[in-house]
Design a protein around this motif. Structure first.
Motif, PDB file in Angstrom:
ATOM      1  N   ALA A  11       0.827  -1.216   0.000  1.00 31.49           N
ATOM      2  CA  ALA A  11       0.000   0.000   0.000  1.00 31.49           C
ATOM      3  C   ALA A  11       0.856   1.258   0.000  1.00 31.49           C
ATOM      4  N   SER A  12       2.126   1.146   0.397  1.00 31.96           N
ATOM      5  CA  SER A  12       2.989   2.331   0.478  1.00 31.96           C
ATOM      6  C   SER A  12       4.455   1.886   0.480  1.00 31.96           C
ATOM      7  N   GLY A  13       5.355   2.863   0.520  1.00 31.76           N
ATOM      8  CA  GLY A  13       6.775   2.607   0.762  1.00 31.76           C
ATOM      9  C   GLY A  13       7.458   1.717  -0.260  1.00 31.76           C
ATOM     10  N   PHE A  14       8.375   0.866   0.224  1.00 29.47           N
ATOM     11  CA  PHE A  14       9.155  -0.011  -0.661  1.00 29.47           C
ATOM     12  C   PHE A  14       8.238  -0.902  -1.486  1.00 29.47           C
ATOM     13  N   ASN A  80       9.225 -10.602   0.583  1.00 26.19           N
ATOM     14  CA  ASN A  80       8.643 -10.464   1.921  1.00 26.19           C
ATOM     15  C   ASN A  80       8.980  -9.074   2.443  1.00 26.19           C
ATOM     16  N   ASN A  81       8.076  -8.141   2.159  1.00 24.79           N
ATOM     17  CA  ASN A  81       8.326  -6.732   2.480  1.00 24.79           C
ATOM     18  C   ASN A  81       7.528  -6.243   3.695  1.00 24.79           C
ATOM     19  N   ALA A  82       6.351  -6.813   3.938  1.00 27.86           N
ATOM     20  CA  ALA A  82       5.458  -6.323   5.002  1.00 27.86           C
ATOM     21  C   ALA A  82       6.187  -6.284   6.341  1.00 27.86           C
ATOM     22  N   GLY A  83       6.018  -5.199   7.052  1.00 28.65           N
ATOM     23  CA  GLY A  83       6.645  -5.100   8.360  1.00 28.65           C
ATOM     24  C   GLY A  83       6.274  -3.783   9.011  1.00 28.65           C
ATOM     25  N   TYR A  84       6.577  -3.668  10.281  1.00 31.03           N
ATOM     26  CA  TYR A  84       6.355  -2.386  10.961  1.00 31.03           C
ATOM     27  C   TYR A  84       7.425  -2.175  12.017  1.00 31.03           C
ATOM     28  N   ILE A 131      13.063  -8.372   3.391  1.00 32.02           N
ATOM     29  CA  ILE A 131      13.520  -7.027   3.756  1.00 32.02           C
ATOM     30  C   ILE A 131      13.982  -7.045   5.216  1.00 32.02           C
ATOM     31  N   SER A 132      15.294  -6.912   5.379  1.00 29.59           N
ATOM     32  CA  SER A 132      15.896  -6.794   6.702  1.00 29.59           C
ATOM     33  C   SER A 132      16.076  -5.297   6.996  1.00 29.59           C
ATOM     34  N   SER A 133      17.203  -4.903   7.535  1.00 30.10           N
ATOM     35  CA  SER A 133      17.457  -3.484   7.830  1.00 30.10           C
ATOM     36  C   SER A 133      18.934  -3.331   8.160  1.00 30.10           C
ATOM     37  N   VAL A 145      14.384  -3.956  19.701  1.00 28.51           N
ATOM     38  CA  VAL A 145      13.527  -5.117  19.401  1.00 28.51           C
ATOM     39  C   VAL A 145      13.286  -5.207  17.892  1.00 28.51           C
ATOM     40  N   TYR A 146      13.042  -4.045  17.279  1.00 28.43           N
ATOM     41  CA  TYR A 146      12.922  -4.018  15.813  1.00 28.43           C
ATOM     42  C   TYR A 146      14.214  -4.538  15.183  1.00 28.43           C
ATOM     43  N   ALA A 147      15.359  -4.038  15.644  1.00 29.09           N
ATOM     44  CA  ALA A 147      16.645  -4.460  15.087  1.00 29.09           C
ATOM     45  C   ALA A 147      16.834  -5.967  15.267  1.00 29.09           C
ATOM     46  N   SER A 149      14.501  -8.184  15.408  1.00 26.66           N
ATOM     47  CA  SER A 149      13.630  -8.888  14.454  1.00 26.66           C
ATOM     48  C   SER A 149      14.271  -8.898  13.068  1.00 26.66           C
ATOM     49  N   LYS A 150      14.932  -7.823  12.698  1.00 33.80           N
ATOM     50  CA  LYS A 150      15.561  -7.755  11.374  1.00 33.80           C
ATOM     51  C   LYS A 150      16.849  -8.588  11.334  1.00 33.80           C
ATOM     52  N   ALA A 151      17.537  -8.715  12.485  1.00 32.41           N
ATOM     53  CA  ALA A 151      18.704  -9.599  12.543  1.00 32.41           C
ATOM     54  C   ALA A 151      18.261 -11.046  12.363  1.00 32.41           C
ATOM     55  N   ALA A 180      12.423   7.603   3.799  1.00 33.93           N
ATOM     56  CA  ALA A 180      11.226   8.370   4.179  1.00 33.93           C
ATOM     57  C   ALA A 180       9.983   7.643   3.677  1.00 33.93           C
ATOM     58  N   THR A 181       9.405   6.823   4.531  1.00 34.63           N
ATOM     59  CA  THR A 181       8.172   6.099   4.171  1.00 34.63           C
ATOM     60  C   THR A 181       7.147   6.271   5.295  1.00 34.63           C
ATOM     61  N   ARG A 182       5.969   5.730   5.031  1.00 31.12           N
ATOM     62  CA  ARG A 182       4.885   5.861   6.017  1.00 31.12           C
ATOM     63  C   ARG A 182       5.136   5.060   7.289  1.00 31.12           C
TER      64      ARG A 182
HETATM   65  N1  LIG Z   1      11.572   2.883   5.893  1.00 35.40           N
HETATM   66  C1  LIG Z   1      12.751   2.498   6.373  1.00 35.40           C
HETATM   67  O1  LIG Z   1      13.596   3.335   6.738  1.00 35.40           O
HETATM   68  C2  LIG Z   1      13.087   1.030   6.476  1.00 35.40           C
HETATM   69  C3  LIG Z   1      14.426   0.694   6.720  1.00 35.40           C
HETATM   70  C4  LIG Z   1      14.761  -0.644   6.797  1.00 35.40           C
HETATM   71  C5  LIG Z   1      13.814  -1.614   6.633  1.00 35.40           C
HETATM   72  N2  LIG Z   1      12.502  -1.269   6.411  1.00 35.40           N
HETATM   73  C6  LIG Z   1      11.531  -2.348   6.215  1.00 35.40           C
HETATM   74  O2  LIG Z   1      10.989  -2.238   4.914  1.00 35.40           O
HETATM   75  C7  LIG Z   1       9.707  -2.847   4.871  1.00 35.40           C
HETATM   76  C8  LIG Z   1       8.732  -1.889   4.224  1.00 35.40           C
HETATM   77  O3  LIG Z   1       8.594  -0.754   5.052  1.00 35.40           O
HETATM   78  P1  LIG Z   1       8.307   0.728   4.515  1.00 35.40           P
HETATM   79  O4  LIG Z   1       9.337   1.592   5.093  1.00 35.40           O
HETATM   80  O5  LIG Z   1       8.082   0.711   3.068  1.00 35.40           O
HETATM   81  O6  LIG Z   1       6.975   1.067   5.347  1.00 35.40           O
HETATM   82  P2  LIG Z   1       5.432   1.173   4.948  1.00 35.40           P
HETATM   83  O7  LIG Z   1       5.245   2.198   3.894  1.00 35.40           O
HETATM   84  O8  LIG Z   1       4.697   1.306   6.227  1.00 35.40           O
HETATM   85  O9  LIG Z   1       5.134  -0.252   4.299  1.00 35.40           O
HETATM   86  C9  LIG Z   1       4.991  -1.396   5.086  1.00 35.40           C
HETATM   87  C10 LIG Z   1       3.865  -2.203   4.539  1.00 35.40           C
HETATM   88  O10 LIG Z   1       3.736  -3.400   5.327  1.00 35.40           O
HETATM   89  C11 LIG Z   1       2.358  -3.569   5.599  1.00 35.40           C
HETATM   90  N3  LIG Z   1       2.122  -4.383   6.780  1.00 35.40           N
HETATM   91  C12 LIG Z   1       2.423  -4.112   8.069  1.00 35.40           C
HETATM   92  N4  LIG Z   1       1.992  -5.105   8.859  1.00 35.40           N
HETATM   93  C13 LIG Z   1       1.418  -6.025   8.045  1.00 35.40           C
HETATM   94  C14 LIG Z   1       0.778  -7.251   8.250  1.00 35.40           C
HETATM   95  N5  LIG Z   1       0.612  -7.778   9.475  1.00 35.40           N
HETATM   96  N6  LIG Z   1       0.308  -7.934   7.179  1.00 35.40           N
HETATM   97  C15 LIG Z   1       0.428  -7.425   5.938  1.00 35.40           C
HETATM   98  N7  LIG Z   1       1.000  -6.250   5.676  1.00 35.40           N
HETATM   99  C16 LIG Z   1       1.489  -5.558   6.727  1.00 35.40           C
HETATM  100  C17 LIG Z   1       1.813  -2.175   5.743  1.00 35.40           C
HETATM  101  O11 LIG Z   1       0.407  -2.203   5.598  1.00 35.40           O
HETATM  102  P3  LIG Z   1      -0.509  -0.960   6.067  1.00 35.40           P
HETATM  103  O12 LIG Z   1      -0.360   0.045   4.957  1.00 35.40           O
HETATM  104  O13 LIG Z   1      -1.858  -1.568   6.131  1.00 35.40           O
HETATM  105  O14 LIG Z   1       0.024  -0.481   7.371  1.00 35.40           O
HETATM  106  C18 LIG Z   1       2.539  -1.463   4.624  1.00 35.40           C
HETATM  107  O15 LIG Z   1       1.875  -1.628   3.396  1.00 35.40           O
HETATM  108  C19 LIG Z   1       9.368  -3.206   6.314  1.00 35.40           C
HETATM  109  O16 LIG Z   1       9.645  -4.578   6.525  1.00 35.40           O
HETATM  110  C20 LIG Z   1      10.324  -2.347   7.126  1.00 35.40           C
HETATM  111  O17 LIG Z   1      10.584  -2.886   8.379  1.00 35.40           O
HETATM  112  C21 LIG Z   1      12.118   0.039   6.314  1.00 35.40           C
END
Ligand SMILES: NC(=O)c1ccc[n+]([C@@H]2O[C@H](COP(=O)([O-])OP(=O)(O)OC[C@H]3O[C@@H](n4cnc5c(N)ncnc54)[C@H](OP(=O)(O)O)[C@@H]3O)[C@@H](O)[C@H]2O)c1
Length: 288
Positions: A11-14, A80-84, A131-133, A145-147, A149-151, A180-182
């Protein structure tokens, strides 16, 4: 025949940028969202089918994998991108929050991977991109804790890469720096009142972090991992800090790097640290 990629959390981001990038290269895309209101998010794109999936629902994964294959007659790549992001001092987070973070970022990812492994093993091809980090390589404070999970994702991916080698299947991990993502608008905050004791240190740490680069940079790395045919290559570092950190670590060695990182994170970055990190301004992938 066009190749097909499954991408979770689009829905957003990567995820969103990856859907657009793969589609622009002529791929079929099975994109997942977890909210009905997002089902039309890719409507303008040809060859994209959007399906509902909550990765916490492990019971749904087998049927989802079948459904994904049925969309275009096969699957070549799983992203496998979904995460929070759970944030806050460890002392202030609840165990429920820690379990939830691992449920989505780790167990949900493992369960969906397991649902696709028989498909990839039998067809003797496939790429799994997790997708790790960058924070997987050295635990960041206030996101420990987030770190962690990514490790776990990183170690899981390395082990899986070797396990699947005999079957022509590859597992890879992306290590993005700050983008810069949601994700940062939906932070799961550690809510315990003791967080107040950590406020100054947290401000000091996060005050020195950059604003983050465009998610398109990491979508490009995901695409590269899917297409470079380097079956044994696991690690893809992306974004300015994601590029700089492995470089600095190589230059300094792990122990010295840790000392410099710790000093910087506690508010005393050395001149050497500042000059080394500055070299990473170019948003290019850094191959170890
Ligand atoms: N942004 C960064 O700086 C960064 C850095 C390193 C790693 N990451 C990782 O990159 C990945 C993508 O993150 P992003 O930054 O692009 O953030 P994002 O825009 O929030 O995208 C994350 C996506 O994962 C979805 N999601 C969360 N929980 C879920 C669940 N239980 N089931 C299905 N979908 C779920 C979200 O859905 P909703 O829209 O419904 O919330 C959203 O679409 C994540 O794994 C994040 O940890 C991000």
């Amino acid at each position: 025949m066009n190749r097909t990629v499954v991408i979770t959390g689009t829905a957003s981001g990567f995820g969103l940028d990856s859907v657009r990038l793969f589609a622009s290269h002529g791929w079929n895309v099975v994109a997942t969202v977890r909210k009905e209101k997002d089902l039309n998010v890719h409507d303008a794109l040809p060859n994209v089918k959007t399906l509902l999936l909550d990765v916490n629902d492990e019971e749904a994964d087998a049927a989802f994998a079948e459904q994904a294959v049925a969309q275009f007659g096969g699957v070549d790549v799983l992203v496998n991108n979904a995460g929070y992001y759970h944030m806050g001092p460890v002392e202030a987070g609840s165990m429920q929050q820690f379990h939830d973070q691992f449920q989505t970022n780790v167990f949900g990812l493992m369960a969906l991977t397991k649902a696709f492994l028989p498909i990839f093993r039998e067809q003797r091809s496939g790429v799994i991109i997790n997708i790790s980090s960058i924070s997987a390589d050295q635990g960041y404070p206030y996101t420990a804790v987030y770190a962690a999970s990514k490790a776990a994702v990183a170690a899981f991916t390395e082990g899986l890469n070797v396990e699947m080698a005999d079957f022509g299947v590859s597992a890879k991990a992306i290590f993005p720096g700050a983008h810069a993502t949601r994700i940062f608008t939906k932070i799961d905050q550690a809510a315990g009142g003791v967080a107040a004791h950590y406020q100054d240190a947290m401000m000091r740490f996060f005050g020195n972090q950059g604003t983050g680069t465009s998610p398109a940079v990491t979508a490009q790395a995901i695409y590269e991992a899917a297409t470079d045919q380097k079956i044994g290559k696991v690690r893809y570092y992306t974004g300015p800090d994601g590029v700089a950190i492995p470089r600095v670590k190589q230059l300094l060695g792990a122990d010295w790097y840790w000392e410099e990182f710790r000093n910087a994170a506690t508010g005393n970055p050395s001149d050497l640290w500042k000059s080394l990190v500055k070299q990473g301004d170019e948003p290019v992938e850094f191959a170890l």
